[in-house]
Write an enzyme that holds these catalytic residues in place. Structure first.
Site, PDB file in Angstrom:
ATOM      1  N   GLU A 245      13.866   7.563  15.454  1.00 42.34           N
ATOM      2  CA  GLU A 245      12.864   7.760  16.506  1.00 42.34           C
ATOM      3  C   GLU A 245      11.814   8.789  16.090  1.00 42.34           C
ATOM      4  O   GLU A 245      10.631   8.652  16.404  1.00 42.34           O
ATOM      5  CB  GLU A 245      13.541   8.164  17.819  1.00 42.34           C
ATOM      6  CG  GLU A 245      14.349   7.035  18.465  1.00 42.34           C
ATOM      7  CD  GLU A 245      13.486   5.862  18.957  1.00 42.34           C
ATOM      8  OE1 GLU A 245      12.437   6.113  19.585  1.00 42.34           O
ATOM      9  OE2 GLU A 245      13.870   4.698  18.712  1.00 42.34           O
TER      10      GLU A 245
ATOM     11  N   HIS B 201      16.067   6.037  25.209  1.00 41.32           N
ATOM     12  CA  HIS B 201      15.854   5.254  23.993  1.00 41.32           C
ATOM     13  C   HIS B 201      14.807   5.981  23.145  1.00 41.32           C
ATOM     14  O   HIS B 201      14.971   6.159  21.951  1.00 41.32           O
ATOM     15  CB  HIS B 201      15.402   3.842  24.355  1.00 41.32           C
ATOM     16  CG  HIS B 201      15.196   2.948  23.169  1.00 41.32           C
ATOM     17  ND1 HIS B 201      15.017   1.594  23.246  1.00 41.32           N
ATOM     18  CD2 HIS B 201      15.135   3.242  21.849  1.00 41.32           C
ATOM     19  CE1 HIS B 201      14.861   1.090  22.031  1.00 41.32           C
ATOM     20  NE2 HIS B 201      14.921   2.055  21.164  1.00 41.32           N
TER      21      HIS B 201
ATOM     22  N   HIS C 290       8.187   7.264  15.848  1.00 41.81           N
ATOM     23  CA  HIS C 290       7.358   7.636  17.000  1.00 41.81           C
ATOM     24  C   HIS C 290       7.001   9.125  17.065  1.00 41.81           C
ATOM     25  O   HIS C 290       5.905   9.480  17.462  1.00 41.81           O
ATOM     26  CB  HIS C 290       8.077   7.246  18.298  1.00 41.81           C
ATOM     27  CG  HIS C 290       8.437   5.796  18.380  1.00 41.81           C
ATOM     28  ND1 HIS C 290       7.475   4.803  18.543  1.00 41.81           N
ATOM     29  CD2 HIS C 290       9.624   5.153  18.305  1.00 41.81           C
ATOM     30  CE1 HIS C 290       8.079   3.615  18.571  1.00 41.81           C
ATOM     31  NE2 HIS C 290       9.377   3.792  18.428  1.00 41.81           N
TER      32      HIS C 290
END
Ligand SMILES: *[C@@H]1O[C@H](CO)[C@@H](O)[C@H](O)[C@H]1NC(C)=O
Ligand SMILES: *[C@@H]1O[C@H](CO)[C@@H](O)[C@H](O)[C@H]1NC(C)=O
Ligand SMILES: *[C@@H]1O[C@H](CO)[C@@H](O)[C@H](O)[C@H]1NC(C)=O
Length: 245
Positions: free
Chosen positions: A104, A57, A108
């Site tokens: 992502e 993920h 992040h």
């Protein structure tokens, strides 16, 4: 002589990197490698995939989201990684696009990139893949005979197997029972394994669901990592680990 100077070099590198972290109060101190069970994810999101292994993920720093909005995702920088990404880090909702990786990276990766060891898209994505393959959750679970099944598992059997194997505390997330079905069983959905900034295994904070995130100088508490209705599994409720239909 040679050995001791090598040791000294490693030691001083470690000192430099902790000093680097300490000098930045908003700096993250932990990386969370998050893997999902596609079947559980898709049962909530209505994607139709027949992937029967745990997929990535993300690789999430414990502090910070969207750290640099001007650092755009560019898939040509990670072209060599794409074949592995398609298998190990598939976009379950939009399989033929790179929108999940872009998301992502922006949310992040740009925060992870504050440390020199992750300060490029190639370094970030290749490290995530490396850690994913290194922990090899899929083989670990099979080895302990935790396999998708119509019979339910006890939560502690799953947790004990994983924590014994890795030697650290992990965070295991489930989809809670749906009231409409009237069944007291939760569904295994996501597993987080944590790493230090030096990429060694570290205990996860398993009960924290509200994370303090830092955007600029503001500390904003919010449930950053609460996705798709996953929450920390209930220790006293049986666990369903659904096979791919
Ligand atoms: C599911 O598996 C079948 C048979 O292996 C394959 O033809 C199909 O493309 C797969 N579907 C997806 C969405 O991956
Ligand atoms: C943000 O990303 C841009 C583009 O890569 C870079 O030039 C800039 O230095 C970054 N800013 C910070 C604060 O890291
Ligand atoms: C993406 O990266 C490639 C390779 O460095 C570069 O040639 C290209 O201009 C970049 N694309 C964008 C949109 O920044």
């Amino acid at each position: 002589m040679r050995l001791s100077s090598t040791l000294l070099l490693c030691f001083s590198t470690a000192l430099v990197s902790s000093a680097f972290v300490l000098s930045q109060p908003h700096m993250w101190t932990k990386l969370i490698l998050t893997q999902q069970w596609p079947n559980t994810f898709c049962s909530r999101e209505h994607c139709h995939l027949n992937i029967s292994y745990w997929t990535l993920h993300g690789l999430w720093p414990d502090k910070g989201i969207d750290c640099n909005s001007s650092w755009h995702f560019n898939s040509s920088l990670i072209e060599d990684l794409i074949p592995d990404m398609k298998i190990s880090w598939p976009d379950l909702l939009h399989p033929s696009t790179s929108s999940f990786w872009k998301y992502e990276w922006c949310k992040h990766g740009t925060c992870a990139a504050k440390v020199p060891s992750l300060n490029s898209q190639h370094k970030y994505f290749s490290k995530a893949l490396e850690l994913y393959h290194k922990v090899d959750l899929n083989s670990m679970l099979k080895k302990f005979n935790i396999i998708p099944s119509e019979k339910y598992y006890s939560f502690s059997d799953i947790e004990t197997a994983i924590e014994t194997f890795y030697g650290v505390k992990v965070k295991i997330q489930c989809v809670p029972p749906s009231a409409s079905k009237g069944v007291d069983v939760q569904t295994l959905g996501q597993i987080e394994i944590c790493f230090s900034p030096e990429f060694t295994l570290l205990d996860c904070d398993k009960h924290i669901t509200m994370e303090t995130i830092v955007r600029g100088d503001q500390a904003i508490p919010m449930g950053v990592h609460k996705t798709s209705g996953f929450s920390v599994c209930d220790h006293n409720m049986p666990v369903y680990y659904p096979a791919v239909p």
